[in-house]
Design a protein around this motif. Structure first.
Motif, PDB file in Angstrom:
ATOM      1  N   SER A 186       0.842  -1.191   0.000  1.00 16.20           N
ATOM      2  CA  SER A 186       0.000   0.000   0.000  1.00 16.20           C
ATOM      3  C   SER A 186       0.878   1.242   0.000  1.00 16.20           C
ATOM      4  O   SER A 186       1.431   1.616   1.035  1.00 16.20           O
ATOM      5  N   PHE A 187       1.042   1.849  -1.175  1.00 14.49           N
ATOM      6  CA  PHE A 187       1.733   3.141  -1.249  1.00 14.49           C
ATOM      7  C   PHE A 187       1.126   3.922  -2.413  1.00 14.49           C
ATOM      8  O   PHE A 187       0.350   3.394  -3.211  1.00 14.49           O
ATOM      9  N   LEU A 188       1.447   5.209  -2.490  1.00 15.74           N
ATOM     10  CA  LEU A 188       0.847   6.071  -3.505  1.00 15.74           C
ATOM     11  C   LEU A 188       1.730   6.115  -4.746  1.00 15.74           C
ATOM     12  O   LEU A 188       2.964   6.119  -4.667  1.00 15.74           O
ATOM     13  N   ALA A 189       1.074   6.159  -5.901  1.00 14.52           N
ATOM     14  CA  ALA A 189       1.794   6.167  -7.171  1.00 14.52           C
ATOM     15  C   ALA A 189       1.003   6.931  -8.216  1.00 14.52           C
ATOM     16  O   ALA A 189      -0.185   7.239  -8.024  1.00 14.52           O
ATOM     17  N   ARG A 190       1.670   7.245  -9.310  1.00 17.11           N
ATOM     18  CA  ARG A 190       0.987   7.817 -10.470  1.00 17.11           C
ATOM     19  C   ARG A 190       1.328   6.956 -11.685  1.00 17.11           C
ATOM     20  O   ARG A 190       2.299   6.198 -11.675  1.00 17.11           O
ATOM     21  N   ILE A 191       0.536   7.083 -12.728  1.00 12.00           N
ATOM     22  CA  ILE A 191       0.758   6.298 -13.937  1.00 12.00           C
ATOM     23  C   ILE A 191       0.754   7.222 -15.146  1.00 12.00           C
ATOM     24  O   ILE A 191       0.076   8.254 -15.165  1.00 12.00           O
ATOM     25  N   TYR A 192       1.533   6.850 -16.153  1.00 10.79           N
ATOM     26  CA  TYR A 192       1.539   7.566 -17.418  1.00 10.79           C
ATOM     27  C   TYR A 192       2.127   6.658 -18.482  1.00 10.79           C
ATOM     28  O   TYR A 192       2.823   5.681 -18.166  1.00 10.79           O
ATOM     29  N   LYS A 193       1.846   6.950 -19.722  1.00 11.58           N
ATOM     30  CA  LYS A 193       2.250   6.080 -20.816  1.00 11.58           C
ATOM     31  C   LYS A 193       3.761   6.113 -21.021  1.00 11.58           C
ATOM     32  O   LYS A 193       4.405   7.159 -20.894  1.00 11.58           O
ATOM     33  N   TYR A 194       4.291   4.954 -21.312  1.00 13.24           N
ATOM     34  CA  TYR A 194       5.691   4.850 -21.730  1.00 13.24           C
ATOM     35  C   TYR A 194       5.824   5.398 -23.143  1.00 13.24           C
ATOM     36  O   TYR A 194       4.972   5.157 -24.010  1.00 13.24           O
ATOM     37  N   GLU A 195       6.886   6.143 -23.377  1.00 16.67           N
ATOM     38  CA  GLU A 195       7.183   6.657 -24.710  1.00 16.67           C
ATOM     39  C   GLU A 195       8.521   6.090 -25.179  1.00 16.67           C
ATOM     40  O   GLU A 195       9.481   6.014 -24.400  1.00 16.67           O
ATOM     41  N   PRO A 196       8.630   5.681 -26.433  1.00 20.86           N
ATOM     42  CA  PRO A 196       9.910   5.186 -26.946  1.00 20.86           C
ATOM     43  C   PRO A 196      11.020   6.200 -26.688  1.00 20.86           C
ATOM     44  O   PRO A 196      10.839   7.399 -26.874  1.00 20.86           O
ATOM     45  N   GLY A 197      12.138   5.704 -26.208  1.00 18.18           N
ATOM     46  CA  GLY A 197      13.252   6.573 -25.873  1.00 18.18           C
ATOM     47  C   GLY A 197      13.343   6.909 -24.396  1.00 18.18           C
ATOM     48  O   GLY A 197      14.360   7.454 -23.949  1.00 18.18           O
ATOM     49  N   ASP A 198      12.284   6.601 -23.622  1.00 15.12           N
ATOM     50  CA  ASP A 198      12.347   6.822 -22.173  1.00 15.12           C
ATOM     51  C   ASP A 198      13.481   5.994 -21.572  1.00 15.12           C
ATOM     52  O   ASP A 198      13.714   4.846 -21.980  1.00 15.12           O
ATOM     53  N   GLN A 199      14.176   6.584 -20.603  1.00 16.57           N
ATOM     54  CA  GLN A 199      15.260   5.853 -19.943  1.00 16.57           C
ATOM     55  C   GLN A 199      14.698   4.671 -19.171  1.00 16.57           C
ATOM     56  O   GLN A 199      13.729   4.791 -18.409  1.00 16.57           O
ATOM     57  N   MET A 200      15.327   3.502 -19.329  1.00 13.80           N
ATOM     58  CA  MET A 200      14.881   2.307 -18.625  1.00 13.80           C
ATOM     59  C   MET A 200      15.519   2.240 -17.243  1.00 13.80           C
ATOM     60  O   MET A 200      16.657   2.681 -17.032  1.00 13.80           O
ATOM     61  N   PRO A 201      14.805   1.684 -16.267  1.00 16.57           N
ATOM     62  CA  PRO A 201      15.330   1.622 -14.898  1.00 16.57           C
ATOM     63  C   PRO A 201      16.654   0.883 -14.760  1.00 16.57           C
ATOM     64  O   PRO A 201      17.465   1.221 -13.897  1.00 16.57           O
ATOM     65  N   GLY A 202      16.891  -0.155 -15.578  1.00 20.73           N
ATOM     66  CA  GLY A 202      18.158  -0.864 -15.478  1.00 20.73           C
ATOM     67  C   GLY A 202      19.346   0.061 -15.686  1.00 20.73           C
ATOM     68  O   GLY A 202      20.359  -0.023 -14.976  1.00 20.73           O
ATOM     69  N   GLU A 203      19.241   0.944 -16.664  1.00 21.88           N
ATOM     70  CA  GLU A 203      20.294   1.933 -16.903  1.00 21.88           C
ATOM     71  C   GLU A 203      20.403   2.889 -15.721  1.00 21.88           C
ATOM     72  O   GLU A 203      21.506   3.217 -15.266  1.00 21.88           O
ATOM     73  N   LYS A 204      19.272   3.307 -15.208  1.00 22.32           N
ATOM     74  CA  LYS A 204      19.256   4.242 -14.083  1.00 22.32           C
ATOM     75  C   LYS A 204      19.932   3.640 -12.854  1.00 22.32           C
ATOM     76  O   LYS A 204      20.713   4.304 -12.170  1.00 22.32           O
ATOM     77  N   VAL A 205      19.641   2.384 -12.567  1.00 19.45           N
ATOM     78  CA  VAL A 205      20.150   1.754 -11.348  1.00 19.45           C
ATOM     79  C   VAL A 205      21.623   1.395 -11.466  1.00 19.45           C
ATOM     80  O   VAL A 205      22.437   1.727 -10.600  1.00 19.45           O
ATOM     81  N   THR A 206      21.992   0.699 -12.533  1.00 21.99           N
ATOM     82  CA  THR A 206      23.358   0.166 -12.622  1.00 21.99           C
ATOM     83  C   THR A 206      24.386   1.196 -13.078  1.00 21.99           C
ATOM     84  O   THR A 206      25.577   1.019 -12.839  1.00 21.99           O
ATOM     85  N   ARG A 207      23.938   2.271 -13.724  1.00 22.04           N
ATOM     86  CA  ARG A 207      24.886   3.260 -14.237  1.00 22.04           C
ATOM     87  C   ARG A 207      24.818   4.602 -13.509  1.00 22.04           C
ATOM     88  O   ARG A 207      25.782   5.360 -13.532  1.00 22.04           O
ATOM     89  N   GLU A 208      23.685   4.887 -12.851  1.00 21.56           N
ATOM     90  CA  GLU A 208      23.537   6.202 -12.213  1.00 21.56           C
ATOM     91  C   GLU A 208      23.234   6.109 -10.719  1.00 21.56           C
ATOM     92  O   GLU A 208      22.939   7.123 -10.087  1.00 21.56           O
ATOM     93  N   GLY A 209      23.288   4.905 -10.164  1.00 22.59           N
ATOM     94  CA  GLY A 209      23.087   4.792  -8.715  1.00 22.59           C
ATOM     95  C   GLY A 209      21.652   4.811  -8.269  1.00 22.59           C
ATOM     96  O   GLY A 209      21.370   5.055  -7.093  1.00 22.59           O
ATOM     97  N   GLY A 210      20.701   4.583  -9.188  1.00 19.18           N
ATOM     98  CA  GLY A 210      19.299   4.534  -8.784  1.00 19.18           C
ATOM     99  C   GLY A 210      18.721   5.920  -8.582  1.00 19.18           C
ATOM    100  O   GLY A 210      19.150   6.882  -9.221  1.00 19.18           O
ATOM    101  N   TRP A 211      17.762   6.011  -7.691  1.00 14.27           N
ATOM    102  CA  TRP A 211      17.051   7.271  -7.494  1.00 14.27           C
ATOM    103  C   TRP A 211      17.606   8.087  -6.332  1.00 14.27           C
ATOM    104  O   TRP A 211      17.132   9.170  -6.047  1.00 14.27           O
ATOM    105  N   GLY A 212      18.603   7.526  -5.601  1.00  9.74           N
ATOM    106  CA  GLY A 212      19.423   8.346  -4.736  1.00  9.74           C
ATOM    107  C   GLY A 212      18.860   8.778  -3.411  1.00  9.74           C
ATOM    108  O   GLY A 212      19.482   9.579  -2.725  1.00  9.74           O
TER     109      GLY A 212
END
Length: 840
Positions: free
Chosen positions: A753-779
């Motif tokens: 149970s937590f709050l979230a929002r939703i929106y459509k994925y668009e081609p070219g959006d950064q994928m989480p795998g890149e965010k986590v393994t290359r940029e340290g996640g959401w910090g």
């Protein structure tokens, strides 16, 4: 449904009754039980056919096995594909490159063992054995094997489900029920009887309350979901409590579509209705209850109208469901994982137990049974804690001093272990052994944080049938594990005791039993006297709980020869508390502090937990954070089971992916339309902590303000090396969930149970795998932001301060426990007064 008619219809000669192995042409057929791997919570009777080359070619259900009566779910039916899958690990592997590169060198088992033994001995001498952590998942038959290995060979008490905050899977129900009634409880759908529905003493429940689980898909906790359907065919009525409409909910007398995380308030309101309308079982309460007056007082003012506002329900439906349950001649509550994954974990457990107690639906035909592992072979859920010396508990990591000091939890708490990995306080873990677990995909409640943390552990071993994202990212040694049909083993959860018989093999894969035998003899030969897996299984069956209980008489081969199962008569008895079967002194009553069913719980009180049912509003909700709800307008819940998968397993299987190719986020059609989302669109789900991508599944059986996400997704068909790691972060709901958020006593978690929002994925959006393994996640956690500059250092300091505050808050909860050293004296006075004896 006429079960006797079914029994009479079986051609027992054709099914070789009395034999456990026979020939059918060129095929060798073995009568055995499947447990895992691949994973499952159950042990269904199966007939396995192996060809002349030793290859498994066919599986079918065994109609002579009372547990499942020949029925199998699709996961089991697809076992031939799983066992023979080309992606299975065939040989031991040693990492040849950097972690995450997916570069491996094939080695022999002896080489793997030599590396492990040398490393373990060095760690013991240099850092202490307590710096070795064991991580195991759910379902596979390793619940006793790994703790035995950890305690007697590695000599560490730190066995856990690493990264899984709050013991938030089954254990809260286990300890909560034990505190209330002295034993665990399951619903009576005849599973304790060898004759099942044809047993003379069995009667089906009039009402089954299915609460917080979907048993037809989950088949969880030693419970085969289809048993409920068979009871429905005999007339049982259903009450369904779930945020989503399920198959059972669509056939229910009452469907209570509760807001995630508010189940305890619903339970309290149902108690209010039953008590204030005098629908209680006075005879049971007067003879066997303790603290009922306190329960009555605690629920006043918390009626159906109060709960309806909290839970998003109709008050009349709450009252109607409570009346239906209370007025049934027999009624039972089938509870599920949702109980644990909310902050009120012990509060909703107490409410459910009290509903059983006030209506007298405890250990009665068709009610909730008192249950033990068959023949008392294992205490408490088969955790293997029988071999952890109590003097070594001091090295076990814990947040919950009250619960831990009661010696009821054998597992180490994972939050302080995670804290130790990140900070070196109070020690720096040196080794992690992962078996039957894939924490990056499944159990790591904050997957990016777990990724960073595990990279800090110098030596990691992964034992699994397949190469997993966790293994690629972190393993130094990977061991290929045998599957269910390739092992000799036993299991007891709950009844009957069952054997698993080896009938085939796969390259160099070894069973969990063989791996721990081999390494145990190398590390501590004086503790490992068993020559093989059959001797080890016999010891487990017969010797390790020789005192008390209904000790198993026989050995592994005797159990195997009798068809692979044996029922414990203790579990099949009704009203055990009346017959002196529960208490160690043989007197009538429950195995609790007072000898009674405790509405006011001494166990809860001892742990520093509210002794009465309680509701805690989720930290992240429309009520707790209304301003945030405007920006993140969906209540996100997760973890619903599917027919095709068991947690993160089965994703390689073509058949399963044909049925279920992608992860699905369930959204109400009207809510989706507001965001321009159509069925099948890729959608981002985002919290303040992270985001992931799943496909929209539009379904009117969910509320407009609620979404449901699927857990444990990864893609074996995608690139294994970083940054992909089989796409493990891209659809991972644990990008958004948090460690270090628990309920009272350090028990429970708010991840459903937590709050979230939703929106459509668009081609070219950064994928989480890149965010986590290359940029340290959401910090926004302490690891991953330590880049050396001033801003990152400030972020790290802020994160560390937040973590330390959470730890201090947990310690304050521990300190709440009430000292009860004179409890035994009070119990003696209560007993003496009620039995007219002199109280000395």
């Amino acid at each position: 449904m006429d079960y006797q008619e079914f029994l009479d219809s079986i051609d027992r000669k054709a099914y070789h009754e009395g034999e456990w192995r026979w020939q059918e042409g060129d095929l060798t057929v073995t009568r055995t039980n499947h447990w895992s791997p691949p994973g499952c919570h159950n042990g269904c009777g199966v007939l396995l056919s192996v060809d002349k080359d030793g290859k498994l070619v066919h599986i079918e259900g065994d109609p002579l096995a009372p547990f499942n009566g020949g029925k199998l779910c699709m996961r089991c039916l697809d076992m031939v594909e799983a066992v023979n899958h080309p992606d299975r690990l065939k040989y031991p592997l040693k990492r040849a490159g950097e972690r995450g590169e997916n570069k491996w060198e094939r080695i022999t088992w002896d080489e793997a063992y030599d590396i492990i033994v040398e490393k373990v001995n060095w760690i013991k001498e240099t850092h202490g054995s307590h710096t070795i952590i064991f991580d195991h998942g759910t379902g596979r038959n390793i619940g006793w094997q790994l703790p035995l290995f950890a305690s007697t060979a590695l000599e560490t008490p730190n066995v856990c489900n690493f990264g899984f905050t709050g013991f938030a899977c089954y254990l809260p129900r286990m300890i909560g029920a034990s505190a209330k009634m002295g034993e665990m409880t399951i619903i009576d759908v005849s599973e304790t009887h060898e004759m099942r529905y044809a047993a003379d003493t069995f009667r089906r429940p009039d009402v089954i309350m299915v609460w917080g689980n979907e048993p037809l898909k989950a088949n969880a906790d030693g419970f085969l979901g289809h048993w409920i359907v068979e009871c429905m065919q005999m007339g049982s009525k259903i009450i369904s409590i779930d945020p989503r409409l399920t198959w059972l909910g669509s056939r229910a007398e009452y469907f209570l579509q509760v807001r995630p995380g508010t189940d305890a308030a619903l339970g309290i309101a149902m108690l209010n209705t039953i008590i204030n309308e005098d629908l209680v079982d006075h005879d049971f309460i007067d003879k066997w209850g303790y603290g009922y007056e306190q329960l009555v007082e605690s629920v006043q003012g918390k009626d159906a109208d109060w709960a309806a506002e909290i839970c998003g329900l109709d008050a009349d439906d709450i009252r109607g469901a409570a009346r239906l349950y209370a007025t049934a001649e027999s009624a039972s509550i089938q509870w599920g994982l949702a109980f644990e994954q909310q902050l009120s974990a012990l509060g909703v457990t107490a409410a459910a137990c009290d509903l059983m107690g006030v209506t007298g639906n405890i250990d009665n035909p068709g009610g909730n049974l008192l249950i033990k592992c068959a023949f008392d072979i294992e205490k408490r859920y088969g955790l293997g804690d029988f071999k952890i010396p109590r003097e070594e508990y001091a090295g076990k990591m814990t947040l919950s001093a009250g619960i831990e000091s009661s010696d009821i939890v054998a597992c180490a708490a994972t939050d302080p272990l995670l804290h130790a990995v990140e900070t070196g306080d109070p020690f720096q873990p040196q080794m992690l052994w992962i078996e039957s677990a894939n924490p990056l995909a499944c159990s790591g409640m904050d997957a990016p944080r777990m990724y960073e943390a595990m990279n800090k552990i110098p030596f990691i071993v992964v034992a699994d049938p397949f190469m997993t994202p966790t293994a690629v990212a972190h393993a130094d040694i990977v061991l290929p594990v045998a599957m269910s049909c390739e092992r000799n083993a036993v299991r007891t959860w709950w009844t009957p005791a069952r054997s698993i018989s080896k009938c085939t093999s796969y390259y160099e894969a070894k069973s969990d039993e063989q791996i721990i035998l081999d390494l145990g003899k190398r590390l501590k030969p004086e503790n490992w006297p068993w020559k093989d897996d059959k001797e080890l299984s016999t010891w487990y069956l017969c010797d390790q709980y020789a005192e008390g209980g209904t000790r198993y008489e026989g050995d592994f081969e005797e159990l195997q020869a009798r068809g692979g199962y044996k029922y414990d008569p203790w579990d099949a008895e009704y009203y055990k508390y009346e017959k002196g079967m529960c208490r160690p002194d043989g007197q009538p009553g429950f195995d609790t502090a007072t000898g009674r069913f405790e509405f006011w719980s001494w166990g809860y009180n001892h742990w520093g937990v509210d002794p009465m049912p309680y509701h805690i509003e989720p930290k992240d909700s429309p009520v707790s954070t209304p301003e945030k709800f405007k920006e993140y307008p969906f209540i996100a819940t997760s973890g619903g089971r599917s027919c095709e998968f068991f947690h993160s397993e089965h994703r390689q299987l073509e058949t399963m992916r044909e049925f279920h190719p992608y992860p699905l986020v369930t959204i109400h059609p009207e809510a989706a339309a507001e965001y321009g989302i159509e069925d099948g669109d890729w959608v981002w789900i985002e919290s303040t902590h992270g985001r992931c991508r799943q496909k929209a599944f539009l379904f009117p059986g969910i509320k407009k303000d609620t979404i449901h996400m699927e857990h444990a997704w990864w893609y074996p068909e995608e690139e294994a090396a970083e940054p992909s790691l089989f796409g493990v972060f891209d659809s991972n709901i644990n990008n958004m969930t948090l460690n270090f958020e628990t309920g009272q006593g350090g028990i429970g978690s708010g991840i459903k149970s937590f709050l979230a929002r939703i929106y459509k994925y668009e081609p070219g959006d950064q994928m989480p795998g890149e965010k986590v393994t290359r940029e340290g996640g959401w910090g926004d956690y302490i690891v991953g932001v330590m880049a050396g500059d001033a801003e990152s250092a400030a972020q790290a300091a802020e994160g560390n301060a937040k973590l330390m505050k959470q730890l201090e808050d947990a310690k304050r909860v521990q300190a709440m426990k009430v000292e009860d050293a004179d409890m035994q004296g009070r119990n003696a006075l209560i007993y003496a007064k009620e039995h007219g004896e002199a109280a000395e």
